[in-house]
Write an enzyme that holds these catalytic residues in place. Structure first.
Site: not given
Ligand code: IMP
Ligand code: MG
Length: 180
Positions: A43, A99, A102, A131, A152-153, A159, A165
């Site tokens: 990521g 990346d 979370d 997040k 969710f991004v 991904d 990606r």
């Protein structure tokens, strides 16, 4: 691919100008240190490529590969290390780049593993996205690109089931695509 995106959350130009700022800060903070960047695959690929080209310091680059998702949009809660050997970071000042922060389980597991199996001089963390949600592990990032809501991004490295990606921006998937 673009038609699966409900909205663009962060444009490429915005990402790149934020990376200018983070790179300047990292360059200041590590000016007289032995910087080793440890990128978390896959990521962080785009971010690392763009960030490192903006840091005018001698540095080493290593990568680690972890999995905590097994498809879908929820973390499994269990982090596994996929590579055979850990990067050699003894005595180095380590900057882990991921990346997104979370639940925090991934970053916490990486910090724990690198810190206990090696003797790095220091460990800091950098994430493109953080997040806004409850963390399941007591961890935060030292350098943060953008704070985002709990959605969710995908894109710019991130991904959904290994796709999206290569989108040049960060976007939100249409709910029906994410199976919501
Ligand atoms: P954590 O362990 O829950 O903090 O999750 C970290 C990893 O989950 C990240 O490195 C991503 O690969 C993945 N992840 C978490 N949220 C998202 C998202 O919104 N989109 C894509 N991947 C995500
Ligand atoms: Mg992922």
């Amino acid at each position: 691919m673009q038609q699966d995106i409900a909205k663009v959350l962060i444009h490429q130009t915005t990402i790149l100008s934020r990376l200018d700022e983070i790179a300047a800060q990292v360059a200041l903070d590590y000016a007289d240190k032995e910087l080793t960047v440890v990128m978390v695959l896959n990521g962080s690929l785009m971010m690392v490529a763009d960030l490192l080209r903006r840091i005018p310091l001698p540095l080493k680059l290593d990568c680690i590969s972890v999995s905590s998702y097994h498809g879908g949009i929820k973390t499994s809660g269990h982090v596994t290390f996929d590579q055979l050997s850990m990067p050699d970071i003894n005595g180095r000042d380590v900057l882990i780049v991921d990346d997104i922060l979370d639940s925090g389980l991934t970053l916490a597991a990486i910090i724990d593993k690198l810190g206990t199996e090696m003797q790095p001089r220091s460990i800091r963390t950098c994430v493109l996205l953080r997040k806004k949600r409850e963390r399941l592990a007591p961890v935060d990032a030292d350098y943060v690109g953008f704070d985002i809501g709990d959605e969710f991004v995908v894109g710019y490295g991130l991904d959904f089931e290994e796709r999206y990606r290569n989108l040049p921006f960060i976007g939100v998937l249409r709910p029906e695509v994410a199976g919501l």
